[in-house]
Design a protein around this motif. Structure first.
Motif, short mmCIF file in Angstrom:
data_model
loop_
_atom_site.label_atom_id
_atom_site.label_comp_id
_atom_site.label_asym_id
_atom_site.label_seq_id
_atom_site.Cartn_x
_atom_site.Cartn_y
_atom_site.Cartn_z
N LYS A 1 21.91 10.90 7.02
CA LYS A 1 21.02 10.49 8.11
C LYS A 1 19.69 11.22 8.00
CE LYS A 1 24.94 9.61 11.17
NZ LYS A 1 25.61 9.95 12.44
N LEU A 2 18.63 10.46 8.15
CA LEU A 2 17.27 11.00 8.04
C LEU A 2 16.54 10.71 9.35
CD1 LEU A 2 15.62 12.40 5.80
CD2 LEU A 2 14.68 10.17 5.22
N ASP A 3 16.05 11.75 10.00
CA ASP A 3 15.34 11.59 11.27
C ASP A 3 13.94 11.05 11.03
OD1 ASP A 3 17.45 12.50 12.81
OD2 ASP A 3 16.84 14.60 12.65
N LEU A 4 13.69 9.86 11.56
CA LEU A 4 12.39 9.20 11.39
C LEU A 4 11.96 8.58 12.72
CD1 LEU A 4 13.10 7.32 8.02
CD2 LEU A 4 11.66 9.35 8.31
N PRO A 5 10.66 8.60 13.02
CA PRO A 5 10.19 7.97 14.27
C PRO A 5 10.19 6.46 14.15
CG PRO A 5 8.33 8.82 13.02
CD PRO A 5 9.57 9.25 12.27
N ARG A 6 10.26 5.81 15.29
CA ARG A 6 10.20 4.36 15.32
C ARG A 6 8.76 3.91 15.46
NH1 ARG A 6 14.30 0.82 16.12
NH2 ARG A 6 13.78 -1.32 16.71
N GLY A 7 8.37 2.90 14.70
CA GLY A 7 7.02 2.38 14.76
C GLY A 7 6.83 1.40 15.91
N THR A 8 5.68 0.76 15.94
CA THR A 8 5.37 -0.25 16.95
C THR A 8 5.18 -1.60 16.28
OG1 THR A 8 3.01 0.31 16.79
CG2 THR A 8 4.30 1.40 18.52
N ARG A 9 5.39 -2.66 17.03
CA ARG A 9 5.28 -4.01 16.49
C ARG A 9 3.85 -4.29 16.03
NH1 ARG A 9 9.06 -7.87 17.19
NH2 ARG A 9 7.41 -9.42 16.99
N ARG B 1 0.83 -1.21 0.00
CA ARG B 1 0.00 0.00 0.00
C ARG B 1 0.86 1.26 0.00
NH1 ARG B 1 -3.86 -3.14 3.13
NH2 ARG B 1 -2.72 -2.75 5.04
N ALA B 2 1.92 1.26 0.79
CA ALA B 2 2.77 2.45 0.90
C ALA B 2 3.47 2.78 -0.41
CB ALA B 2 3.79 2.26 2.02
N LEU B 3 3.81 1.75 -1.19
CA LEU B 3 4.56 1.96 -2.43
C LEU B 3 3.66 2.19 -3.64
CD1 LEU B 3 7.30 -0.77 -1.90
CD2 LEU B 3 7.61 1.71 -1.76
N ALA B 4 2.37 2.30 -3.43
CA ALA B 4 1.44 2.55 -4.54
C ALA B 4 1.80 3.86 -5.22
CB ALA B 4 0.00 2.59 -4.02
N GLY B 5 1.98 3.82 -6.50
CA GLY B 5 2.31 5.03 -7.25
C GLY B 5 3.79 5.33 -7.31
N ALA B 6 4.61 4.60 -6.56
CA ALA B 6 6.06 4.84 -6.60
C ALA B 6 6.63 4.32 -7.91
CB ALA B 6 6.73 4.14 -5.42
N PRO C 1 6.70 1.12 6.95
CA PRO C 1 6.72 1.06 5.48
C PRO C 1 6.66 2.42 4.82
CG PRO C 1 5.24 -0.60 6.36
CD PRO C 1 5.65 0.25 7.52
N GLN C 2 5.86 3.35 5.37
CA GLN C 2 5.76 4.67 4.74
C GLN C 2 7.07 5.45 4.79
OE1 GLN C 2 4.07 3.56 7.37
NE2 GLN C 2 3.54 5.17 8.84
N ASP C 3 7.95 5.11 5.73
CA ASP C 3 9.24 5.79 5.82
C ASP C 3 10.19 5.35 4.71
OD1 ASP C 3 8.45 7.25 8.02
OD2 ASP C 3 9.19 5.78 9.46
N LEU C 4 9.90 4.22 4.08
CA LEU C 4 10.72 3.79 2.96
C LEU C 4 10.66 4.81 1.82
CD1 LEU C 4 12.46 1.76 1.44
CD2 LEU C 4 10.39 0.48 0.88
N LEU C 5 9.50 5.42 1.64
CA LEU C 5 9.37 6.46 0.61
C LEU C 5 10.27 7.65 0.92
CD1 LEU C 5 5.49 6.40 0.08
CD2 LEU C 5 7.25 5.43 -1.40
N SER C 6 10.40 7.99 2.22
CA SER C 6 11.29 9.09 2.61
C SER C 6 12.74 8.75 2.29
CB SER C 6 11.14 9.38 4.10
OG SER C 6 9.81 9.75 4.41
N LEU C 7 13.14 7.50 2.53
CA LEU C 7 14.49 7.08 2.18
C LEU C 7 14.72 7.14 0.68
CD1 LEU C 7 14.99 3.95 4.51
CD2 LEU C 7 15.67 6.31 4.94
N MET C 8 13.70 6.75 -0.09
CA MET C 8 13.83 6.77 -1.55
C MET C 8 13.95 8.20 -2.07
SD MET C 8 11.04 3.76 -2.37
CE MET C 8 11.06 4.01 -4.15
N ARG C 9 13.15 9.11 -1.51
CA ARG C 9 13.25 10.51 -1.94
C ARG C 9 14.62 11.10 -1.62
NH1 ARG C 9 7.68 10.63 -0.27
NH2 ARG C 9 8.31 11.16 1.86
#
Length: 319
Positions: free
Chosen positions: A194-202, A25-30, A105-113
């Motif tokens: 380095k990119l500042d990103l929050p940590r998710g939950t399990r 879902r997060a990579l939709a449109g990437a 998963p949504q933070d992967l888009l930030s890494l890609m950008r």
């Protein structure tokens, strides 16, 4: 952009299934061709069969399970998967992330950008917000302080990262990646962003990490900078030996030139200082020989040695 997503898994299949759906879902449109490579690190729980669908994939091209012959541990499973990705040579970048949901998963888009802005850099996630308890965060801060004091370096990021193909070639030929990916990235002198990103939950279940695993993980990071740690410990030993020698000289001067000495005091203090001095000298000698002997031993190179731990590769899902 052709991207491989490496996810080490040990018995955490419920979280992994959720993660794949969230990634899709997060990579939709990437604008990317995505393959997910979960690494089965010797799991004892049943692995999802190809007949058990992960859902209808729209963004992910394929999910291919890389099965290891035994449990190598989190870091070595990652190193083995990176060696496999490098061997295939069909990807522009590789992303490493945990399979429990703490790497969102949504933070992967930030890494890609960020990769598009800095294509020659390794993009790593630095946690600006953590989900662990106060006790864990306190001990983690203590660990970082001790690590900086021993090695003179600082590591403020984990496994969640995006590695370009050119950097991957260097990484998989770097011995320290076999024990600790983040430490190897720092030591390799690659360009790091380095990119500042929050940590998710399990997503599900509980973490498999325990006290022994955490301590071993920390020591593995120190081992990557063993030369720096050795020099600092050796200098500390020399300073301690000098302090013991100065203490012995002071005791002799007080005993022979003044009336301040209490009967039996000089021999007791001298004995303690001599024991400390002997232990310091012995530690220094042993440390020197251990460090010199380690230079003659053969290091594990993931690109050469890790692939033998792969049992097989199985396609779990395909778009």
């Amino acid at each position: 952009m052709r991207i491989a997503i490496v996810i080490p898994i040990f018995n955490d299949w419920d979280s992994f299934v959720i993660l794949v759906r969230e990634l899709d879902r997060a990579l939709a449109g990437a604008n990317a061709s995505v393959e997910v490579l979960p690494v089965d690190d010797g799991s004892t729980d049943p692995v999802p069969c190809p007949e058990e669908p992960l859902g209808d994939l729209n963004s992910i091209g394929r999910v291919e399970l890389v099965r290891l012959v035994c449990n190598l541990g989190h870091q070595r499973a990652i190193a083995t998967a990176l060696a496999e990705v490098h061997r295939r040579g069909t990807f522009d970048v590789v992303c490493v992330m945990d399979g429990d949901g703490e790497d969102r998963p949504q933070d992967l888009l930030s890494l890609m950008r960020e990769h598009h802005r800095h294509p020659d850099h390794v993009i790593v996630a630095r946690r600006c917000q953590r989900s662990e308890g106060l006790v864990f965060r306190a001990f983690y801060a203590l660990y970082k302080a001790i690590f900086a004091a021993i090695t003179g370096r600082r590591i403020d990021f984990g496994n969640f990262c995006l590695i370009p193909a050119k950097a991957l070639e260097r990484i998989v030929h770097f011995p320290d990646v076999w024990n600790h990916l983040a430490a190897a990235l720092v030591k390799s002198r690659l360009l790091i962003r380095k990119l500042d990103l929050p940590r998710g939950t399990r997503y599900a279940g509980r973490s498999k990490m325990n006290l022994v695993s955490l301590v071993t993980h920390g020591l593995s990071a120190v081992s990557a900078f063993s030369d720096a740690a050795f020099v600092r410990m050796l200098l500390l030993s020399v300073l301690l030996a000098i302090a013991c020698g100065a203490g012995l000289l002071t005791v002799m001067l007080v005993r022979l030139l003044t009336d301040l000495a209490i009967p039996g005091w000089a021999s007791t203090v001298s004995g303690i200082l001599l024991i400390l001095l002997a232990q310091t000298v012995m530690f220094s000698v042993v440390a020197v020989f251990l460090n010199l002997s380690s230079r003659c031993s053969r290091s594990t190179i993931p690109a050469v040695d890790a692939l033998r731990f792969i049992r097989d590769c199985t396609t779990l899902a395909r778009r």
